[in-house]
Scaffold this motif. Structure first.
Motif, mmCIF file in Angstrom:
data_model
loop_
_atom_site.group_PDB
_atom_site.id
_atom_site.type_symbol
_atom_site.label_atom_id
_atom_site.label_comp_id
_atom_site.label_asym_id
_atom_site.label_seq_id
_atom_site.Cartn_x
_atom_site.Cartn_y
_atom_site.Cartn_z
ATOM 1 N N ALA A 197 0.857 -1.191 0.000
ATOM 2 C CA ALA A 197 0.000 0.000 0.000
ATOM 3 C C ALA A 197 0.889 1.235 0.000
ATOM 4 O O ALA A 197 1.903 1.288 0.713
ATOM 5 N N LYS A 198 0.501 2.221 -0.801
ATOM 6 C CA LYS A 198 1.237 3.481 -0.879
ATOM 7 C C LYS A 198 0.233 4.625 -0.858
ATOM 8 O O LYS A 198 -0.654 4.695 -1.723
ATOM 9 N N TYR A 199 0.361 5.527 0.138
ATOM 10 C CA TYR A 199 -0.572 6.630 0.309
ATOM 11 C C TYR A 199 0.177 7.948 0.432
ATOM 12 O O TYR A 199 1.230 8.008 1.091
ATOM 13 N N PRO A 200 -0.354 9.002 -0.173
ATOM 14 C CA PRO A 200 0.230 10.331 0.064
ATOM 15 C C PRO A 200 -0.124 10.807 1.469
ATOM 16 O O PRO A 200 -1.227 10.567 1.965
ATOM 17 N N VAL A 201 0.823 11.466 2.122
ATOM 18 C CA VAL A 201 0.570 12.008 3.458
ATOM 19 C C VAL A 201 0.648 13.529 3.461
ATOM 20 O O VAL A 201 0.356 14.167 4.465
ATOM 21 N N SER A 202 1.060 14.103 2.353
ATOM 22 C CA SER A 202 1.040 15.552 2.170
ATOM 23 C C SER A 202 1.172 15.800 0.677
ATOM 24 O O SER A 202 1.145 14.865 -0.116
ATOM 25 N N GLY A 203 1.360 17.023 0.293
ATOM 26 C CA GLY A 203 1.483 17.312 -1.126
ATOM 27 C C GLY A 203 2.707 16.706 -1.764
ATOM 28 O O GLY A 203 2.729 16.471 -2.976
ATOM 29 N N SER A 204 3.746 16.420 -0.985
ATOM 30 C CA SER A 204 4.996 15.945 -1.569
ATOM 31 C C SER A 204 5.513 14.650 -0.956
ATOM 32 O O SER A 204 6.512 14.109 -1.432
ATOM 33 N N LEU A 205 4.870 14.115 0.077
ATOM 34 C CA LEU A 205 5.374 12.930 0.761
ATOM 35 C C LEU A 205 4.412 11.752 0.604
ATOM 36 O O LEU A 205 3.218 11.929 0.383
ATOM 37 N N TYR A 206 4.966 10.552 0.732
ATOM 38 C CA TYR A 206 4.155 9.339 0.730
ATOM 39 C C TYR A 206 4.638 8.431 1.852
ATOM 40 O O TYR A 206 5.764 8.546 2.356
ATOM 41 N N VAL A 207 3.780 7.489 2.231
ATOM 42 C CA VAL A 207 4.161 6.419 3.128
ATOM 43 C C VAL A 207 3.811 5.103 2.447
ATOM 44 O O VAL A 207 2.772 4.994 1.779
ATOM 45 N N LEU A 208 4.689 4.122 2.555
ATOM 46 C CA LEU A 208 4.535 2.862 1.841
ATOM 47 C C LEU A 208 4.773 1.699 2.799
ATOM 48 O O LEU A 208 5.700 1.732 3.611
ATOM 49 N N GLY A 209 3.918 0.684 2.698
ATOM 50 C CA GLY A 209 4.097 -0.531 3.474
ATOM 51 C C GLY A 209 3.991 -1.755 2.592
ATOM 52 O O GLY A 209 3.154 -1.809 1.691
ATOM 53 N N ASN A 210 4.862 -2.738 2.825
ATOM 54 C CA ASN A 210 4.881 -3.957 2.021
ATOM 55 C C ASN A 210 5.137 -5.143 2.942
ATOM 56 O O ASN A 210 6.043 -5.110 3.775
ATOM 57 N N VAL A 211 4.334 -6.185 2.799
ATOM 58 C CA VAL A 211 4.514 -7.429 3.548
ATOM 59 C C VAL A 211 4.541 -8.572 2.537
ATOM 60 O O VAL A 211 3.710 -8.614 1.617
ATOM 61 N N SER A 212 5.497 -9.494 2.674
ATOM 62 C CA SER A 212 5.605 -10.602 1.730
ATOM 63 C C SER A 212 5.952 -11.893 2.461
ATOM 64 O O SER A 212 6.473 -11.877 3.586
ATOM 65 N N ALA A 213 5.665 -13.011 1.818
ATOM 66 C CA ALA A 213 5.968 -14.332 2.359
ATOM 67 C C ALA A 213 6.513 -15.201 1.241
ATOM 68 O O ALA A 213 6.046 -15.136 0.094
ATOM 69 N N ASN A 214 7.522 -16.024 1.563
ATOM 70 C CA ASN A 214 8.131 -16.950 0.610
ATOM 71 C C ASN A 214 8.033 -18.368 1.170
ATOM 72 O O ASN A 214 8.444 -18.618 2.310
ATOM 73 N N TYR A 215 7.509 -19.292 0.357
ATOM 74 C CA TYR A 215 7.318 -20.675 0.798
ATOM 75 C C TYR A 215 8.097 -21.620 -0.100
ATOM 76 O O TYR A 215 8.171 -21.421 -1.325
ATOM 77 N N GLN A 216 8.662 -22.661 0.516
ATOM 78 C CA GLN A 216 9.316 -23.730 -0.239
ATOM 79 C C GLN A 216 9.047 -25.056 0.457
ATOM 80 O O GLN A 216 9.202 -25.170 1.671
#
Length: 746
Positions: free
Chosen positions: A646-665
């Protein structure tokens, strides 16, 4: 039956035109969010990833940087049916179940390795840090006609960033808080005149020590690395360019990560010596070990490379010349007996090569092309393995006291003309075919000598032989275009891996005299069918692709422990079949989900003389045993990964981004005896990233977590040398890391 069900299901999906999964990771973070076209060179010319009638995965440079990927083995996390494992020698790279064995150090890879179009014969070259990468292309399946020999499982092509006509650069700094690692890297690129541009790139850092040696009290198995690259691009006209590139890199690991994976049975003399040593040796893999090696353990790699690439446009023709020289120096010392001083091994390797390729390209119609060329490679390889035995120090009543030294020297020269044609036969149908002939001559010399007391099987020898090969590889493909967003393709391709010589076996002459071994081994061959589809939807925000494959391997090169010695040769035929799927979908303006999935059924069709299974009856004899139906090593049945971002703007020039991932074998076996102690059980690893930055990309601050649950995994497993008593060892992989990153772009 399981495979037939998958093939039927996949064929129905293609026939209905229903998108299933996509085979590309976005080339960089921007294209993952903005539907920028991803350009690849998997067919030896620039095409969009959507157009290429091959199963290709792309991991972009920005994606690598965001994940904090420093070393090549981490690339496999996001690519199904690809394994890159660190071993007690070189990297073991396996694709769709096929890879080079680790028992013979002179084996070249079954997965061809390329950097900026130049072939690298030794996988150790990729043990150094990644530097200023544009993208990594993983081309699955045999690629002998397009890329040349030693690509019968696939090819991995690394493309670095070139000098630019606009001034730009970046600087990145990071610190790892769990184990004390750090990284600094940066680049400056731009014009210095109307016709000349330059790019200077550097990286230095350390991976923190994560193995606790309870005998010495030290933390170890961290590394110190550095890399530098300089490029000059000369463009005197619109029709000609010349790019000069020089680079050097090094990576030194101090200490070891080899641990016991069951010390051994109570009847085992050396096993009891370990247990009663007072060193509190862990019975099974963890981030603790007890090692008392006589000499310091290390793993050191240095590479130097110079390259000249020239392109000339003459009318509709483009002529390309690539000239490169490479040098590699490396070594590894490992302790194989924990708290004892009974056995350690030191391996050094030095190689250099000259690479020259010339090719001509001409368009055919709007989208087709004709390509013809010639590749020349000259190589020189030197390997030395010194094994030090001291049975007396352990009170072990065996004639193993002294130094056993093996030296291997090889020179090689190969010529390889090739041609590739891609022809549009209608607005919707594209036909393509490739053909390559390879002629190679190698001279191999192996020397073994012993100082001290050794069993009568340790016969000294000095063997020299010459090997000549002529090989043909070819491919044919058809692609049907429903629309610019929906393609299906069918392909048939072959790949060949050249033969060679046994390099590091103290028992080689004894085994030759016993009739169970030869100094040379022959080439192996792969033939593969692939059916696939590539789809885009939601206005380009979604990508859904699928590939189904079936590959037959003949004269498989193997080097496996038969209970007494490593036997190297062409002992097997095998089959690998399965499916690969990928998805990447943008949901609205702020969310993105995706993942990849792989199923693999890879087993020997015929393997006479294979090692007895771990639970075979005592009457089993490797000379009469056959491993038909047994699963291939380093070929997990299921692999997959998934992410949500997810990536969201927090002001006119800034953003905040979060990423979660999982790897299976799922479970992966390291030896053909199928012992659970020679395997990595099924596991899942979780990663996460939280970032804040400017929308214009000028800066970003991020916190990155890898292997968040601190899962203990292994990348190599084998029976402890000489011990007996069902004793096993394993090489421990990376622990949890938490890294703070600061990135500046200008």
């Amino acid at each position: 039956m399981k495979m037939e069900t998958l093939l039927c299901g996949g064929a129905m999906a293609l026939a209905l035109g229903t998108p299933a999964f996509a085979q590309e990771a976005a080339a960089d973070g921007a294209s993952a969010r903005d539907d920028q076209t991803i350009i690849v060179t998997a067919t030896r010319r620039e095409q969009t990833l959507q157009e290429v009638p091959i199963s290709v995965a792309v991991v972009g440079g920005k994606q690598l940087e965001e994940k904090g990927t420093l070393l090549f083995d981490d690339v496999a996390d996001s690519v199904p049916n690809l394994q890159i494992d660190r071993t007690n020698g070189n990297f073991a790279i396996t694709m769709r179940g096929l890879g080079a064995g680790t028992g013979n150090l002179s084996f070249e890879q079954s997965v061809g390795l390329f950097i900026d179009g130049v072939y690298l014969s030794r996988s150790r070259a990729f043990q150094n840090p990644l530097l200023d990468i544009q993208r990594v292309e993983i081309v699955r399946g045999p690629q002998g006609a397009l890329f040349g020999k030693n690509t019968n499982a696939g090819a991995i092509s690394v493309v670095t960033r070139r000098p630019t006509r606009e001034f730009e650069g970046f600087a990145r700094a990071s610190g790892e808080v769990e184990h004390g690692g750090w990284n600094l890297d940066g680049a400056v690129s731009g014009p210095v005149s109307d016709t000349i541009s330059v790019r200077l790139t550097g990286r230095a850092g350390a991976i923190g020590d994560y193995m606790k040696n309870t005998l010495t009290g030290r933390d170890e198995f961290g590394s110190r690395y550095e890399a530098v690259r300089g490029q000059i691009l000369w463009e005197p006209s619109d029709d000609f360019e010349a790019l000069v590139k020089v680079e050097h890199s090094s990576n030194r690991v101090d200490g070891g990560a080899l641990v016991f994976n069951y010390i051994g049975d109570a009847s085992c003399f050396l096993c009891n010596k370990v247990r009663n040593s007072g060193a509190n040796v862990p019975e099974y893999p963890s981030f603790r070990r007890a090692s008392a090696g006589t000499n310091p353990e290390y793993d050191d790699t240095k590479t130097t490379m110079a390259q000249l690439t020239m392109n000339l446009d003459a009318g509709d023709w483009r002529f390309t010349s690539v000239t490169a020289w490479q040098e590699l120096k490396g070594g590894v010392n490992m302790d194989y007996d924990g708290p004892l001083t009974f056995l350690e091994s030191d391996i050094t390797e030095q190689s250099n090569s000259l690479f020259q390729e010339v090719r001509a390209q001409h368009p055919i119609g709007d989208d087709g092309a004709f390509i013809a060329g010639l590749t020349y490679i000259d190589t020189d390889l030197h390997i030395q393995q010194a094994s030090t035995f001291n049975a007396a120090s352990a009170g072990f009543p065996a004639p193993l006291n002294g130094l056993s030294l093996r030296q291997f020297n090889q020179t090689g020269e190969s010529w390889s003309p090739f041609v590739s044609v891609e022809v549009p036969v209608s607005e919707r149908i594209m036909l393509s075919g490739s053909l390559r002939y390879s002629k190679e001559r190698r001279v191999g010399n192996a020397i073994s000598s012993n100082i001290g007391v050794f069993p009568p099987t340790y016969l000294p020898y000095d063997l020299t032989e010459t090997r000549k090969e002529s090989l043909w590889d070819y491919s044919a493909r058809i692609r049907y275009e429903f629309s610019r967003d929906a393609y299906v393709y069918l392909s048939y391709a072959t790949g060949t891996k050249g033969g060679g010589f046994v390099s590091n076996d103290a028992l080689l002459l004894f085994n030759i005299q016993s009739g169970v071994a030869t100094f040379q081994y022959d080439s192996e061959r792969a033939r593969s069918w692939e059916l696939g589809g590539k789809f885009r939807f939601l206005g380009g925000k979604g990508q859904f692709n699928v590939a189904l494959f079936r590959t037959n391997f003949a004269d498989l090169q193997v080097s496996e422990y038969n209970g007494t010695a490593f036997i190297t040769g062409n002992a097997a035929s095998a089959i690998a079949q399965g499916v690969e799927m990928d998805a990447n979908i943008g949901l609205g303006d702020h969310w993105r989900v995706g993942g990849s999935f792989g199923y693999l059924d890879a087993h020997y069709k015929d393997y006479p003389g294979g090692a007895c299974l771990y639970n075979a009856p005592a009457t089993c004899n490797p000379r009469t045993n056959n491993l038909a139906g047994v699963r291939l090593v380093r070929a997990p049945e299921w692999t997959g990964n998934a992410f949500i971002e997810a990536k969201y703007p927090v002001s006119g020039s800034l953003y905040v981004l979060g990423n979660v991932s999982a790897n299976y074998q799922s479970r992966s076996f390291f030896q053909p005896d199928m012992s659970p102690l020679n395997s990595q059980p099924a596991f899942t690893k979780y990663d996460a990233r939280l970032a804040v930055g400017r929308e214009d990309g000028r800066w970003e601050l991020a916190l990155v977590g890898r292997n968040l649950t601190n899962k203990v995994t292994t990348s190599q497993g084998f029976n402890t040398p000489v011990f007996g008593g069902n004793s096993h060892m394993a090489l421990v992989g990376s622990p949890r890391t938490v890294t703070l990153q600061l990135s500046l772009d200008f």
